[in-house]
Design a protein around this motif. Structure first.
Motif, PDB file in Angstrom:
ATOM      1  N   TYR A 184       0.929  -1.117  -0.168  1.00 31.60           N
ATOM      2  CA  TYR A 184       0.176   0.014  -0.160  1.00 31.60           C
ATOM      3  C   TYR A 184       0.876   1.325   0.027  1.00 31.60           C
ATOM      4  CZ  TYR A 184      -3.253  -3.551   1.982  1.00 31.60           C
ATOM      5  OH  TYR A 184      -3.959  -4.626   1.977  1.00 31.60           O
ATOM      6  N   ILE A 185       0.181   2.414  -0.254  1.00 32.90           N
ATOM      7  CA  ILE A 185       0.606   3.501  -0.225  1.00 32.90           C
ATOM      8  C   ILE A 185      -0.253   4.264   0.435  1.00 32.90           C
ATOM      9  CG2 ILE A 185       1.487   5.837  -0.996  1.00 32.90           C
ATOM     10  CD1 ILE A 185       2.566   4.681  -3.686  1.00 32.90           C
ATOM     11  N   VAL A 186       0.022   5.007   1.769  1.00 27.65           N
ATOM     12  CA  VAL A 186      -0.712   5.506   2.843  1.00 27.65           C
ATOM     13  C   VAL A 186      -0.428   7.063   2.965  1.00 27.65           C
ATOM     14  CG1 VAL A 186      -1.450   5.591   5.401  1.00 27.65           C
ATOM     15  CG2 VAL A 186      -1.056   3.543   4.215  1.00 27.65           C
ATOM     16  N   LEU A 187      -1.730   7.660   2.563  1.00 29.90           N
ATOM     17  CA  LEU A 187      -1.492   9.308   2.916  1.00 29.90           C
ATOM     18  C   LEU A 187      -2.064   9.434   4.317  1.00 29.90           C
ATOM     19  CD1 LEU A 187      -1.159  12.406   1.821  1.00 29.90           C
ATOM     20  CD2 LEU A 187      -3.664  11.893   1.049  1.00 29.90           C
ATOM     21  N   TYR A 188      -1.431  10.244   5.232  1.00 34.80           N
ATOM     22  CA  TYR A 188      -1.824  10.757   6.642  1.00 34.80           C
ATOM     23  C   TYR A 188      -2.314  12.018   6.654  1.00 34.80           C
ATOM     24  CZ  TYR A 188      -1.715  11.630  11.436  1.00 34.80           C
ATOM     25  OH  TYR A 188      -1.981  12.118  12.798  1.00 34.80           O
ATOM     26  N   PHE A 189      -3.478  12.351   6.936  1.00 33.18           N
ATOM     27  CA  PHE A 189      -4.105  13.812   7.052  1.00 33.18           C
ATOM     28  C   PHE A 189      -4.680  13.885   8.251  1.00 33.18           C
ATOM     29  CE2 PHE A 189      -7.705  12.161   4.994  1.00 33.18           C
ATOM     30  CZ  PHE A 189      -8.858  12.558   5.714  1.00 33.18           C
ATOM     31  N   GLU A 190      -4.563  15.315   8.800  1.00 36.78           N
ATOM     32  CA  GLU A 190      -5.308  15.548  10.150  1.00 36.78           C
ATOM     33  C   GLU A 190      -6.337  16.875   9.801  1.00 36.78           C
ATOM     34  OE1 GLU A 190      -1.343  14.558  12.655  1.00 36.78           O
ATOM     35  OE2 GLU A 190      -1.878  16.793  12.056  1.00 36.78           O
ATOM     36  N   THR A 191      -7.385  17.105  10.334  1.00 41.57           N
ATOM     37  CA  THR A 191      -8.143  17.892  10.185  1.00 41.57           C
ATOM     38  C   THR A 191      -8.184  18.919  11.248  1.00 41.57           C
ATOM     39  OG1 THR A 191      -9.797  16.744   8.589  1.00 41.57           O
ATOM     40  CG2 THR A 191     -10.603  18.610   9.844  1.00 41.57           C
ATOM     41  N   LEU A 192      -7.966  20.212  11.006  1.00 35.17           N
ATOM     42  CA  LEU A 192      -7.665  21.122  12.267  1.00 35.17           C
ATOM     43  C   LEU A 192      -9.016  21.546  12.847  1.00 35.17           C
ATOM     44  CD1 LEU A 192      -4.835  23.175  10.469  1.00 35.17           C
ATOM     45  CD2 LEU A 192      -4.808  21.174  11.874  1.00 35.17           C
ATOM     46  N   THR A 193      -8.978  21.764  14.037  1.00 36.18           N
ATOM     47  CA  THR A 193     -10.177  22.175  14.793  1.00 36.18           C
ATOM     48  C   THR A 193     -10.008  23.324  15.581  1.00 36.18           C
ATOM     49  OG1 THR A 193      -9.797  20.787  16.946  1.00 36.18           O
ATOM     50  CG2 THR A 193     -10.909  19.653  15.040  1.00 36.18           C
ATOM     51  N   GLU A 194     -11.174  24.088  15.975  1.00 33.84           N
ATOM     52  CA  GLU A 194     -10.889  25.147  16.922  1.00 33.84           C
ATOM     53  C   GLU A 194     -10.213  24.770  18.107  1.00 33.84           C
ATOM     54  OE1 GLU A 194     -13.569  29.045  18.647  1.00 33.84           O
ATOM     55  OE2 GLU A 194     -14.456  27.469  17.338  1.00 33.84           O
TER      56      GLU A 194
END
Length: 370
Positions: A295-305
Motif C-alpha cells: 500500500y501507499i498511505v496518505l496521513y492527514f489531520e483536520t484542524l479544529t478550533e
C-alpha cells in the motif's frame, strides 16, 4: 584556467539541479475505489521507560519519531531539552543523545532526522544549518554545513538512500511569487555526508497554483523496495511517484475522500498568525506519506478550533487514505483513534498517551475486514 574552472563548476551545478528530475507527461489519475475494506488492528504497545538508576525526566516529545531499518530502535526528539531519546522496541531507553547548544554534539533546533542503514542518527539542526550524524553511543561521527544553494532542507524527516541524505525542499528563488512559481520547484534535494549538494528530484504538483492553503511545501518518503520516491504537499491529497534512478515521474494519482476538507478561500501566508489559524479551522492538512509492502498511505489531520485553543494535538481529527502500491486504486479512508507518529516495516505507531511520565505508543497493522 580560473575562468574555465568557474564555468565548469557552473555547468556541473546546473547538471545536478536538472538531473534526476524528468517531469514526464503523465496525466492525473483519479484513483478508482477498490472493493476491499481495511482496518487497523492493534498488535502491541510500548511505554517509554526511564532506567531506574537514572534521574532523567522527559520534557516534551515530538509526536513524529523515527524507527531504524529493522524496527529494533526508535528515536524520539525532546523539544524542550533538545535531546534525542533512543529506545528499544519495548520502549526502554538505551541512550540520550545530544543536548542544547552550539557544540559538535549539541542541537539548537532539530528539523529533520532519521536513522541510516548503519543505525546512526542523522539530524539536520535548522538553527545551526548543520547536518550532524550520531552513533548509538551519542558520539558525533560526522558533521557538515549543507552546500549553499537555493534548495533548502525541509520537513520533519530525512531519508537516507545510497549514502545520500534526502529531504523535502523548496527552491528559494521562487518565494517572491510562490503560488505561480512553485510548480517549477524541485520536490526533493539530496546532500552527501560532507554537505555537498548531490542532486534534486521531481517537481511540485502543478495544482499548487490553485491551492487555497498558505503552506505549499512538499512531503516526501522513499520506497526502498521499489526504489521510488513518493510525495505529496501539505495542502494536497494528490500523490506523485518518481523513479529514484532516472527521475522519471511514474504516476500522479489520488482521490478526494469524504473527510479531506480543502476549504474554498485562499489563505495568504502574509496574514497574521491568528487569522491563519481562524481560517484553517475545519481544513485538512496532509502530515505524512508512507510506502508499505502492498500500500501507499496518505496521513492527514483536520484542524479544529479546540486544537488552536489548547494546542493539544489530540484535538485534531486524524485519518489515513490507503492506496494499492501497484494499481494506485483507493481502498478508502480510515479514521484513527490517535495521532500517527510513524509507519515502518508495515507497522503503524499511534501516540496513545503523550504524557511524558508514561508516553505510550500503540502498534497496529492493516488487515482486511473479511
Amino acid at each position: 584556467m580560473t575562468v574555465y574552472i568557474k564555468l565548469w563548476s557552473i555547468c556541473l551545478i546546473s547538471f545536478l539541479i536538472n538531473s534526476c528530475s524528468t517531469h514526464s507527461d503523465i496525466n492525473f489519475y483519479e484513483s478508482p475505489s477498490i472493493d476491499q475494506d481495511l482496518k487497523l488492528h492493534k498488535i502491541d504497545q510500548f511505554t517509554i521507560q526511564v532506567p531506574a538508576d537514572t534521574a532523567y525526566t522527559i520534557g516534551k516529545l515530538r509526536f513524529t519519531f523515527a524507527t531504524n531499518p529493522d524496527g529494533s530502535l526508535h528515536a524520539f526528539y525532546d523539544e524542550l531539552k533538545k535531546q534525542f531519546i533512543i529506545t528499544d522496541r519495548e520502549g526502554m531507553i538505551q541512550n540520550i543523545i545530544s543536548e542544547e547548544g552550539r557544540g559538535p554534539g549539541e542541537i539548537l533546533k532539530a528539523e529533520g532526522f532519521n536513522f541510516d542503514r548503519e543505525d546512526r542518527l542523522v539530524v539536520y539542526d535548522q538553527n545551526q544549518q548543520m547536518i550532524k550524524v550520531f552513533n548509538l553511543d551519542g558520539q558525533v561521527v560526522a558533521r557538515a554545513k549543507p552546500e549553499k544553494s537555493s534548495f533548502y532542507i525541509s520537513g520533519r524527516k530525512l531519508w537516507i538512500y545510497r549514502n545520500k541524505i534526502f529531504s523535502a525542499t523548496m527552491d528559494g528563488r521562487l518565494l517572491g511569487n510562490i503560488r505561480e512559481e512553485a510548480p517549477k520547484s524541485r520536490l526533493a534535494v539530496s546532500h552527501n555526508y560532507d554537505g555537498e549538494l548531490v542532486d534534486t528530484l521531481g517537481r511540485y504538483d502543478p495544482t499548487v497554483r490553485t491551492a487555497k492553503s498558505y503552506n505549499l511545501l512538499s512531503i516526501i518518503n522513499i520506497d526502498y523496495k521499489k526504489d521510488r520516491l513518493i510525495s505529496t504537499h501539505y495542502h494536497n491529497y494528490r500523490i506523485q511517484v518518481y523513479d529514484m534512478e532516472t527521475g522519471e515521474r511514474l504516476a500522479w494519482f489520488g482521490r478526494k475522500t469524504e473527510n479531506f476538507k480543502e476549504g474554498e478561500e485562499y489563505i495568504s501566508p502574509n496574514l497574521p498568525r491568528e487569522k491563519i489559524q481562524e481560517k484553517s479551522v475545519g481544513r485538512s492538512t496532509a502530515a505524512n506519506i508512507y510506502p508499505l509492502s502492498d500500500y501507499i498511505v496518505l496521513y492527514f489531520e483536520t484542524l479544529t478550533e479546540a486544537f488552536f485553543t489548547t494546542e493539544d494535538f489530540n484535538e485534531k481529527r486524524p485519518h489515513i487514505v490507503v492506496y494499492d502500491n501497484e494499481s494506485y486504486g483507493c481502498h478508502g479512508e480510515i479514521a484513527l483513534p490517535y495521532i500517527l507518529g510513524n509507519v515502518s516495516n508495515d507497522k503503524f505507531y499511534l501516540i496513545e498517551d503523550d504524557n511524558p511520565d508514561h508516553f505510550t505508543v500503540g502498534v497496529y497493522e492493516l488487515v482486511s475486514h473479511d
